[in-house]
Design a protein around this motif. Structure first.
Motif, PDB file in Angstrom:
ATOM      1  N   TYR A  34       0.826  -1.206   0.000  1.00 45.60           N
ATOM      2  CA  TYR A  34       0.000   0.000   0.000  1.00 45.60           C
ATOM      3  C   TYR A  34       0.864   1.261   0.000  1.00 45.60           C
ATOM      4  CZ  TYR A  34      -3.159   3.623   1.776  1.00 45.60           C
ATOM      5  OH  TYR A  34      -3.856   4.792   1.953  1.00 45.60           O
ATOM      6  N   VAL A  38       0.931   4.290  -2.788  1.00 48.66           N
ATOM      7  CA  VAL A  38       0.609   5.674  -2.438  1.00 48.66           C
ATOM      8  C   VAL A  38       1.673   6.630  -2.981  1.00 48.66           C
ATOM      9  CG1 VAL A  38       0.446   7.285  -0.501  1.00 48.66           C
ATOM     10  CG2 VAL A  38      -0.820   5.140  -0.443  1.00 48.66           C
ATOM     11  N   ASP A  43      -4.760   7.808  -6.055  1.00 43.53           N
ATOM     12  CA  ASP A  43      -5.575   7.396  -4.917  1.00 43.53           C
ATOM     13  C   ASP A  43      -5.492   5.879  -4.798  1.00 43.53           C
ATOM     14  OD1 ASP A  43      -6.271  10.020  -4.624  1.00 43.53           O
ATOM     15  OD2 ASP A  43      -8.302   9.796  -5.409  1.00 43.53           O
ATOM     16  N   THR A  44      -5.218   5.390  -3.607  1.00 41.17           N
ATOM     17  CA  THR A  44      -4.965   3.967  -3.401  1.00 41.17           C
ATOM     18  C   THR A  44      -5.875   3.412  -2.319  1.00 41.17           C
ATOM     19  OG1 THR A  44      -2.639   4.244  -4.044  1.00 41.17           O
ATOM     20  CG2 THR A  44      -3.202   2.265  -2.806  1.00 41.17           C
ATOM     21  N   PHE A  45      -6.453   2.245  -2.599  1.00 44.10           N
ATOM     22  CA  PHE A  45      -7.395   1.618  -1.678  1.00 44.10           C
ATOM     23  C   PHE A  45      -7.083   0.129  -1.554  1.00 44.10           C
ATOM     24  CE2 PHE A  45      -9.427   5.070  -3.960  1.00 44.10           C
ATOM     25  CZ  PHE A  45      -9.991   5.833  -2.954  1.00 44.10           C
ATOM     26  N   GLN A  60     -11.160   5.393   5.221  1.00 43.08           N
ATOM     27  CA  GLN A  60     -11.483   5.982   3.924  1.00 43.08           C
ATOM     28  C   GLN A  60     -10.622   5.413   2.797  1.00 43.08           C
ATOM     29  OE1 GLN A  60     -10.446  10.187   3.357  1.00 43.08           O
ATOM     30  NE2 GLN A  60      -9.130  10.067   5.170  1.00 43.08           N
ATOM     31  N   TYR A  61      -9.600   4.625   3.138  1.00 40.18           N
ATOM     32  CA  TYR A  61      -8.736   4.041   2.118  1.00 40.18           C
ATOM     33  C   TYR A  61      -8.754   2.515   2.133  1.00 40.18           C
ATOM     34  CZ  TYR A  61      -7.010   8.782   1.845  1.00 40.18           C
ATOM     35  OH  TYR A  61      -6.932  10.152   1.701  1.00 40.18           O
ATOM     36  N   CYS A  62      -9.748   1.947   2.798  1.00 38.06           N
ATOM     37  CA  CYS A  62      -9.869   0.490   2.829  1.00 38.06           C
ATOM     38  C   CYS A  62     -11.332   0.105   2.747  1.00 38.06           C
ATOM     39  CB  CYS A  62      -9.238  -0.078   4.101  1.00 38.06           C
ATOM     40  SG  CYS A  62      -9.088  -1.875   4.112  1.00 38.06           S
TER      41      CYS A  62
END
Length: 231
Positions: A34, A38, A43-45, A60-62
């Protein structure tokens, strides 16, 4: 194109249980992947089925969904049906066992989406990788992938676990017929090929390690100058 990186992370891997939580340089591998993603600026999820993985990230990112999926692409397709991802029209799937993923690998997948609905990357197959069933080999014609397999020896390029998708292609993935070859090889990208889709591919330089076995953990730590401390 507005692009997001998705990292599918199932906790109970059949080939290496709890692989996502194995530590690399003092932090879980999924967090290492991750953080590398980034750094690209996209934007990374993380998309997962595990509260243990979810707890490692800002909510907010998972994206967590306990529904079982047959592979990472299907999990990504399920996730983008949510309004959570409505702002994006292209996606890059970085597999959670690619700690040495680079910005160039991701950018190449994004660039190839100008020409193909699905894209991926490959590198030159090292001799020591050729006979390993854990290493995925790719046969191609120019910039178009023709086939992927684990058992091929003596030929093929080394396929790396990074994919690009246009939204409409990823949304359609769960509706495609699942071919027997996908089940035999355990390679999700064969579904595209067997259903008549083209996969664009581009060459990248790569001297890293994909984490498929415990031996790969030893190799990664050795390459990076770290002591192996798990297990």
């Amino acid at each position: 194109m507005n692009t997001a990186i998705l990292i599918p992370a199932r906790l109970e891997s059949k080939r290496y249980a709890n692989k996502m939580l194995v530590e690399l340089d003092g932090k879980p591998m999924i967090k290492y992947v991750y953080d590398a993603c980034v750094e690209t600026g996209y934007d990374t999820f993380v998309v997962t089925d595990s509260m243990e993985i979810f707890s490692l990230f800002d909510a907010q990112y998972c994206w967590i969904e306990e529904k079982p999926y047959e592979n990472g692409t299907a999990r990504c397709a399920g996730a983008i049906s949510s309004r959570f991802f409505k702002a994006y029209d292209t996606f890059v799937n970085v597999q959670g066992d690619m700690p040495d993923v680079t910005a160039n690998m991701i950018n190449q997948c994004v660039d190839w989406l100008k020409h193909y609905s699905v894209s991926t990357v490959y590198t030159t197959m090292r001799k020591e990788e050729q006979d390993r069933p854990e290493s995925v080999k790719m046969v191609r014609a120019g910039d178009k992938a023709l086939w992927f397999g684990r058992g091929m020896t003596g030929y093929g390029d080394w396929h790396l676990g990074v994919y690009g998708y246009r939204r409409e292609a990823l949304e359609l993935y769960p509706t495609l017929e699942v071919p027997i070859e996908e089940d035999v090889e355990k390679l999700e990208q064969l579904r595209w090929l067997k259903n008549g889709w083209d996969i664009g591919c581009s060459h990248v330089e790569f001297n890293g390690t994909e984490i498929n076995t415990q031996e790969d953990i030893y190799e990664w730590n050795y390459k990076h100058g770290f002591e192996y401390k798990n297990g």
